[in-house]
Design a protein around this motif. Structure first.
Motif, PDB file in Angstrom:
ATOM      1  N   PRO A 105       0.842  -1.215   0.000  1.00  0.00           N
ATOM      2  CA  PRO A 105       0.000   0.000   0.000  1.00  0.00           C
ATOM      3  C   PRO A 105       0.870   1.255   0.000  1.00  0.00           C
ATOM      4  O   PRO A 105       2.024   1.229   0.471  1.00  0.00           O
ATOM      5  N   LYS A 106       0.327   2.330  -0.522  1.00  0.00           N
ATOM      6  CA  LYS A 106       1.084   3.579  -0.567  1.00  0.00           C
ATOM      7  C   LYS A 106       1.341   4.117   0.822  1.00  0.00           C
ATOM      8  O   LYS A 106       2.379   4.699   1.103  1.00  0.00           O
ATOM      9  N   GLU A 107       0.321   3.956   1.684  1.00  0.00           N
ATOM     10  CA  GLU A 107       0.431   4.451   3.044  1.00  0.00           C
ATOM     11  C   GLU A 107      -0.031   3.357   3.997  1.00  0.00           C
ATOM     12  O   GLU A 107      -0.690   2.399   3.604  1.00  0.00           O
ATOM     13  N   GLY A 108       0.325   3.491   5.223  1.00  0.00           N
ATOM     14  CA  GLY A 108      -0.109   2.512   6.216  1.00  0.00           C
ATOM     15  C   GLY A 108       1.054   1.633   6.660  1.00  0.00           C
ATOM     16  O   GLY A 108       2.122   1.595   6.055  1.00  0.00           O
ATOM     17  N   TRP A 109       0.791   0.916   7.721  1.00  0.00           N
ATOM     18  CA  TRP A 109       1.804   0.076   8.330  1.00  0.00           C
ATOM     19  C   TRP A 109       1.900  -1.246   7.594  1.00  0.00           C
ATOM     20  O   TRP A 109       0.912  -1.862   7.264  1.00  0.00           O
ATOM     21  N   VAL A 110       3.151  -1.668   7.323  1.00  0.00           N
ATOM     22  CA  VAL A 110       3.389  -2.951   6.657  1.00  0.00           C
ATOM     23  C   VAL A 110       4.325  -3.758   7.549  1.00  0.00           C
ATOM     24  O   VAL A 110       5.380  -3.268   7.973  1.00  0.00           O
ATOM     25  N   ASN A 111       3.913  -5.018   7.817  1.00  0.00           N
ATOM     26  CA  ASN A 111       4.731  -5.912   8.629  1.00  0.00           C
ATOM     27  C   ASN A 111       4.663  -7.301   8.023  1.00  0.00           C
ATOM     28  O   ASN A 111       3.591  -7.915   8.003  1.00  0.00           O
ATOM     29  N   PHE A 112       5.813  -7.768   7.510  1.00  0.00           N
ATOM     30  CA  PHE A 112       5.837  -9.086   6.867  1.00  0.00           C
ATOM     31  C   PHE A 112       5.557 -10.206   7.858  1.00  0.00           C
ATOM     32  O   PHE A 112       4.909 -11.206   7.526  1.00  0.00           O
ATOM     33  N   ALA A 113       6.017 -10.037   9.118  1.00  0.00           N
ATOM     34  CA  ALA A 113       5.868 -11.111  10.095  1.00  0.00           C
ATOM     35  C   ALA A 113       4.406 -11.328  10.483  1.00  0.00           C
ATOM     36  O   ALA A 113       3.932 -12.460  10.610  1.00  0.00           O
ATOM     37  N   SER A 114       3.660 -10.208  10.658  1.00  0.00           N
ATOM     38  CA  SER A 114       2.247 -10.324  11.066  1.00  0.00           C
ATOM     39  C   SER A 114       1.307 -10.366   9.874  1.00  0.00           C
ATOM     40  O   SER A 114       0.105 -10.665  10.028  1.00  0.00           O
ATOM     41  N   GLY A 115       1.804 -10.026   8.703  1.00  0.00           N
ATOM     42  CA  GLY A 115       0.970 -10.021   7.512  1.00  0.00           C
ATOM     43  C   GLY A 115       0.197  -8.739   7.331  1.00  0.00           C
ATOM     44  O   GLY A 115      -0.690  -8.674   6.469  1.00  0.00           O
ATOM     45  N   ASP A 116       0.538  -7.709   8.083  1.00  0.00           N
ATOM     46  CA  ASP A 116      -0.168  -6.432   7.948  1.00  0.00           C
ATOM     47  C   ASP A 116       0.244  -5.750   6.642  1.00  0.00           C
ATOM     48  O   ASP A 116       1.425  -5.609   6.350  1.00  0.00           O
ATOM     49  N   GLY A 117      -0.685  -5.332   5.881  1.00  0.00           N
ATOM     50  CA  GLY A 117      -0.436  -4.538   4.691  1.00  0.00           C
ATOM     51  C   GLY A 117      -0.183  -5.353   3.435  1.00  0.00           C
ATOM     52  O   GLY A 117      -0.198  -4.802   2.331  1.00  0.00           O
ATOM     53  N   ILE A 118       0.043  -6.668   3.503  1.00  0.00           N
ATOM     54  CA  ILE A 118       0.313  -7.473   2.318  1.00  0.00           C
ATOM     55  C   ILE A 118       0.109  -8.946   2.632  1.00  0.00           C
ATOM     56  O   ILE A 118       0.406  -9.414   3.741  1.00  0.00           O
ATOM     57  N   ASP A 119      -0.460  -9.626   1.686  1.00  0.00           N
ATOM     58  CA  ASP A 119      -0.605 -11.087   1.791  1.00  0.00           C
ATOM     59  C   ASP A 119       0.538 -11.709   0.958  1.00  0.00           C
ATOM     60  O   ASP A 119       0.477 -11.761  -0.268  1.00  0.00           O
ATOM     61  N   LEU A 120       1.620 -12.133   1.663  1.00  0.00           N
ATOM     62  CA  LEU A 120       2.807 -12.621   0.960  1.00  0.00           C
ATOM     63  C   LEU A 120       2.520 -13.876   0.152  1.00  0.00           C
ATOM     64  O   LEU A 120       3.048 -14.062  -0.953  1.00  0.00           O
ATOM     65  N   ARG A 121       1.679 -14.770   0.690  1.00  0.00           N
ATOM     66  CA  ARG A 121       1.393 -16.005  -0.043  1.00  0.00           C
ATOM     67  C   ARG A 121       0.680 -15.706  -1.347  1.00  0.00           C
ATOM     68  O   ARG A 121       0.975 -16.294  -2.392  1.00  0.00           O
ATOM     69  N   ASP A 122      -0.261 -14.805  -1.301  1.00  0.00           N
ATOM     70  CA  ASP A 122      -0.995 -14.453  -2.515  1.00  0.00           C
ATOM     71  C   ASP A 122      -0.068 -13.759  -3.525  1.00  0.00           C
ATOM     72  O   ASP A 122      -0.162 -13.990  -4.726  1.00  0.00           O
TER      73      ASP A 122
END
Length: 574
Positions: A105-122
């Protein structure tokens, strides 16, 4: 025989035979029958009995083996492939990072460990990776999140026209199996899971990755497979939110290298076959002519062969070859010719010696037989004088023969030195001039005031001039004159001995230098062996000079006029 004939046309349009191989330098018409029979027994297949041929083949193969081993050891094509693969995997890793960044996302919190902001598997499920490659995702602190094996990745679509490298590696596989069998007897490497090795490599790379950098490593797994890994960061608006490592397929470079090695080895096999063929041809053009020369020499050495073939040894004429074998053939032919000339000369010399010794021996035998029968004292005294004269003649003859027979070997052994020819001739003239004056012969010496330096055997050349001067004095009567003079002409010096004696008969001018030839007054019969001038000629020619005799005439235009004396000329190189 390693040679063949071809038809060709000369400039006149007529057919001629062009002979190749060793036949080109020794046609059948110029080779003895025994050598031709030996040639017919030989061929390319019989070269295995030639040590020289084996050496040529061995060294050619050894040089090629070293070259191929060096190419395989240096692996220049492997280095090129490694550089290309490293550049390609860096691009692939950065493209994967760009894809993940595009899903943030352009703005907002992103955390790979918790999955916030992005679905890595998808996100990863839509990425196509090369077959055998593996992707590892880490959070911003370097903690492992997941790998491509944990996600159902998109299948890579085949590309038309892009085929796999399925070249055969039969030779390489065979060598690898042989190496594995040998090395396995010493140390067998442990079998380790490649996947575990890759994750460990990826973790070590992440631990070394600095912010804002891309890091690449080329390592080998415990199983020995090379793996290229690239670590780079994933950023959201300039802030690093995660890290990824893209690992290449294990052993893909080795497969390409194996294919390249197979091509090198195939070329090596072809080159070995060509090298052996060319070595056989080269050996035939070297070993066969040398074998001809050796067989010709052996025919002359073998006593049994000489009984079967009593003719003289004939060395094959290979002088048409523009190489060392041609030079060797010419040298051997010259040596054999010189040897036969020396044998002929020795045989003639022995015959002449026997003839010359028979005369005084016959006189001695006759005198001794008569001595027993004569009664008068004056007859006995006369016979004793004859015996004494013949004994002294024999003694002088034997001494001169001994000196003449040793002359060749002594000329070779003695060391040449630089000396003043004018000084040497001057000393001889001073000494021999006294003998001439005692006989009532005028002695004239006309020598240059400056030294004339030459290189040679001073003692032997002095022997020549003593012989010439004493000969001139012996032919002169009281009131005659002997003149010795010398002049330098360019690169030669001429020393001339002239006398005003009776001269030399015209028919004897070409004979005076022959052994045992003597043209003496009646009163001097038996006082000379007839070897002096022959020895002088031999010494002068050994120094690279010339000697000749001529008559002194009142005018050169009238060759029938009575000679005024004799002249002997010696020319020596300066």
């Amino acid at each position: 025989m390693g040679g063949s004939k071809r038809k060709a046309q000369n400039t006149r349009g007529t057919d001629i035979d062009v002979v190749l191989g060793e036949d080109w330098v020794a046609p059948e018409g110029l080779v003895d029958d025994a050598l031709m029979r030996g040639r017919r027994r030989r061929g390319l297949l019989t070269l295995n009995r030639s040590p020289l041929a084996r050496k040529i083949i061995t060294f050619n193969l050894l040089a090629m083996l070293i070259l191929v081993a060096g190419v395989l050891f240096l692996n220049p094509f492997r280095q090129s492939l490694v550089l290309q693969r490293e550049a390609a995997i860096v691009s692939e890793a950065e493209l994967v990072a760009d894809v993940i960044e595009a899903r943030l996302p352009k703005e907002g919190w992103v955390n790979f460990a918790s999955g916030d902001g992005i679905d890595l598997r998808d996100t990863l499920s839509g990425i196509e990776l090369p077959e055998g490659a593996e992707l590892f995702i880490f959070d911003a602190t370097g903690g492992f999140i997941l790998s491509s094996k944990d996600v159902q990745m998109a299948a890579r679509q085949p590309v038309e026209g892009l085929g796999a490298d399925d070249r055969s590696t039969v030779i390489t596989n065979m060598l690898d199996r042989a190496w594995a069998a040998v090395s396995g007897l010493v140390d067998r490497p442990p079998m380790v899971d490649v996947a575990e090795d890759r994750q460990a490599i990826a973790q070590r790379l992440i631990d070394r990755l600095a912010a804002g950098k891309t890091l690449i490593s080329s390592e080998k797994t415990l199983a020995g497979d090379p793996v290229f890994s690239v670590a780079t960061g994933v950023y959201q608006d300039g802030r690093e939110v995660g890290q990824l490592v893209l690992s290449s397929a294990a052993g893909e470079i080795e497969r390409l290298v194996r294919a390249e090695r197979e091509q090198v080895l195939q070329m090596f096999v072809v080159a070995v076959a060509v090298s052996i063929g060319l070595s056989l041809v080269l050996a035939s053009t070297i070993a066969n002519p040398l074998s001809d020369l050796a067989e010709a020499a052996e025919l002359g050495r073998d006593k049994n062969a000489r009984k079967m073939n009593p003719t003289r040894v004939r060395i094959p004429d290979l002088t048409a070859r523009p190489d060392e074998i041609g030079r060797l053939s010419g040298a051997l032919r010259g040596m054999v010719a010189a040897l036969y000339d020396r044998i002929d000369a020795n045989e003639q010399f022995a015959a002449d010696v026997a003839h010359e010794i028979k005369n005084p021996l016959a006189s001695l035998r006759s005198a001794v037989a008569s001595l027993h029968m004569v009664k008068k004292e004056e007859h006995r005294t006369k016979l004793l004088d004859v015996i004494d004269h013949d004994v002294r003649r024999l003694d002088r003859l034997v001494s001169d023969i001994s000196n003449a027979s040793r002359l060749d070997s002594e000329l070779v052994r003695e060391e040449e030195e630089r000396f003043d020819l004018v000084k040497m001739v001057g000393n001889l003239s001073e000494f021999l001039g006294q003998q001439a004056q005692e006989k009532g012969v005028e002695f004239i010496s006309d020598l240059p005031k400056v030294p004339i330096m030459i290189t040679g055997l001073e003692g032997r050349l002095a022997q020549v001039f003593v012989n010439l001067i004493t000969n001139a004095i012996s032919f002169c009567e009281e009131g005659d004159a002997v003149r010795v003079w010398a002049r330098k002409r360019d690169n030669r010096v001429l020393v001339v001995v002239e006398d005003t004696g009776p001269g030399i008969p015209e028919e004897a001018l070409t004979k005076v230098f022959k052994r045992f030839y003597s043209e003496r007054p009646v009163g001097q019969f038996g006082d000379h062996s007839g070897l002096g001038l022959a020895i002088s000629k031999q010494i002068v020619e050994a120094h690279g000079g010339v000697i000749w005799a001529e008559n002194i005439r009142p005018t050169d235009a009238d060759v029938t006029s009575e000679p005024l004396g004799a002249r002997f000329v010696v020319g020596l190189p300066v």
